[in-house]
Design a protein around this motif. Sequence first.
Motif, mmCIF file in Angstrom:
data_model
loop_
_atom_site.group_PDB
_atom_site.id
_atom_site.type_symbol
_atom_site.label_atom_id
_atom_site.label_comp_id
_atom_site.label_asym_id
_atom_site.label_seq_id
_atom_site.Cartn_x
_atom_site.Cartn_y
_atom_site.Cartn_z
ATOM 1 N N ASP A 57 -77.028 29.041 -36.427
ATOM 2 C CA ASP A 57 -77.918 27.873 -36.484
ATOM 3 C C ASP A 57 -77.993 27.206 -35.103
ATOM 4 O OD1 ASP A 57 -79.708 26.059 -37.543
ATOM 5 O OD2 ASP A 57 -78.153 24.659 -38.197
ATOM 6 N N HIS A 58 -78.167 28.051 -34.098
ATOM 7 C CA HIS A 58 -78.244 27.554 -32.722
ATOM 8 C C HIS A 58 -79.207 28.456 -31.964
ATOM 9 C CE1 HIS A 58 -76.881 24.844 -29.703
ATOM 10 N NE2 HIS A 58 -76.610 25.827 -28.871
ATOM 11 N N HIS A 59 -80.281 27.892 -31.455
ATOM 12 C CA HIS A 59 -81.423 28.695 -31.030
ATOM 13 C C HIS A 59 -81.684 28.605 -29.529
ATOM 14 C CE1 HIS A 59 -81.735 27.847 -35.332
ATOM 15 N NE2 HIS A 59 -82.239 29.068 -35.410
ATOM 16 N N THR A 74 -78.828 24.929 -24.684
ATOM 17 C CA THR A 74 -78.373 23.553 -24.670
ATOM 18 C C THR A 74 -78.292 23.107 -26.124
ATOM 19 O OG1 THR A 74 -78.714 21.377 -23.651
ATOM 20 C CG2 THR A 74 -80.665 22.468 -24.529
ATOM 21 N N THR A 75 -77.628 21.996 -26.346
ATOM 22 C CA THR A 75 -77.519 21.485 -27.716
ATOM 23 C C THR A 75 -78.287 20.178 -27.819
ATOM 24 O OG1 THR A 75 -75.351 22.513 -27.973
ATOM 25 C CG2 THR A 75 -75.917 20.756 -29.532
ATOM 26 N N HIS A 76 -79.420 20.233 -28.456
ATOM 27 C CA HIS A 76 -80.247 19.023 -28.577
ATOM 28 C C HIS A 76 -79.475 17.933 -29.301
ATOM 29 C CE1 HIS A 76 -83.053 22.623 -28.807
ATOM 30 N NE2 HIS A 76 -83.159 22.168 -27.577
ATOM 31 N N ASP A 77 -78.710 18.360 -30.302
ATOM 32 C CA ASP A 77 -77.989 17.384 -31.127
ATOM 33 C C ASP A 77 -76.844 16.690 -30.374
ATOM 34 O OD1 ASP A 77 -79.697 18.242 -33.108
ATOM 35 O OD2 ASP A 77 -78.218 19.483 -34.134
ATOM 36 N N ARG A 89 -71.152 24.721 -29.405
ATOM 37 C CA ARG A 89 -72.150 25.646 -29.976
ATOM 38 C C ARG A 89 -72.724 26.566 -28.897
ATOM 39 N NH1 ARG A 89 -75.863 21.782 -33.884
ATOM 40 N NH2 ARG A 89 -74.174 21.008 -35.191
HETATM 41 N N1 H2B Z 1 -80.521 24.920 -31.450
HETATM 42 C C1 H2B Z 1 -80.185 24.359 -30.278
HETATM 43 N N2 H2B Z 1 -80.288 25.074 -29.154
HETATM 44 N N3 H2B Z 1 -79.746 23.096 -30.202
HETATM 45 C C2 H2B Z 1 -79.613 22.346 -31.300
HETATM 46 O O1 H2B Z 1 -79.187 21.189 -31.205
HETATM 47 C C3 H2B Z 1 -79.956 22.906 -32.551
HETATM 48 C C4 H2B Z 1 -80.438 24.241 -32.581
HETATM 49 N N4 H2B Z 1 -79.829 22.241 -33.667
HETATM 50 N N5 H2B Z 1 -80.821 24.796 -33.741
HETATM 51 C C5 H2B Z 1 -79.974 22.814 -34.953
HETATM 52 C C6 H2B Z 1 -80.889 24.021 -34.971
HETATM 53 C C7 H2B Z 1 -80.396 21.684 -35.881
HETATM 54 O O2 H2B Z 1 -81.647 21.192 -35.534
HETATM 55 C C8 H2B Z 1 -80.312 22.063 -37.331
HETATM 56 C C9 H2B Z 1 -80.846 20.961 -38.195
HETATM 57 O O3 H2B Z 1 -78.977 22.309 -37.637
#
Ligand code: H2B
Length: 101
Positions: A57-59, A74-77, A89
């Motif tokens: 769950d990391h794209h 990078t981690t948007h969250d 992540r």
């Molecule tokens: N991918 C990346 N690269 N960063 C994230 O913060 C992220 C993601 N968050 N994939 C995940 C999905 C999030 O939006 C879901 C809701 O878990």
Amino acid sequence: MSVAELNEKEVATLLADHPEWSSARDGKAVERKFQFGDFSEAWGFMNRVALLAESHDHHPEWFNVYNRVEITLTTHDAAPESGGALSERDAKMVASIDGLV
Ligand code: H2B
């Protein structure tokens, strides 16, 4: 969901453990450039990364032209207000992607 940002030492360890990756976006992301024999190989790799991304769950953010693939993680969250920051992540995805090549 908020995610903890890696500290300086953790980022340094990540880059030392994975020397093909470099720091990007002022230390808020990492990137690696890949080159394959042809488009088919590049696309096969991207398919494998896509499956990894779903399982983590990391794209990735990525760019492909013919046999080249560039991946930025990078981690948007971890810093939603500023476009992202590095987290565990990203470290896990880096290790998994490196395991494919
Ligand atoms: N991918 C990346 N690269 N960063 C994230 O913060 C992220 C993601 N968050 N994939 C995940 C999905 C999030 O939006 C879901 C809701 O878990």
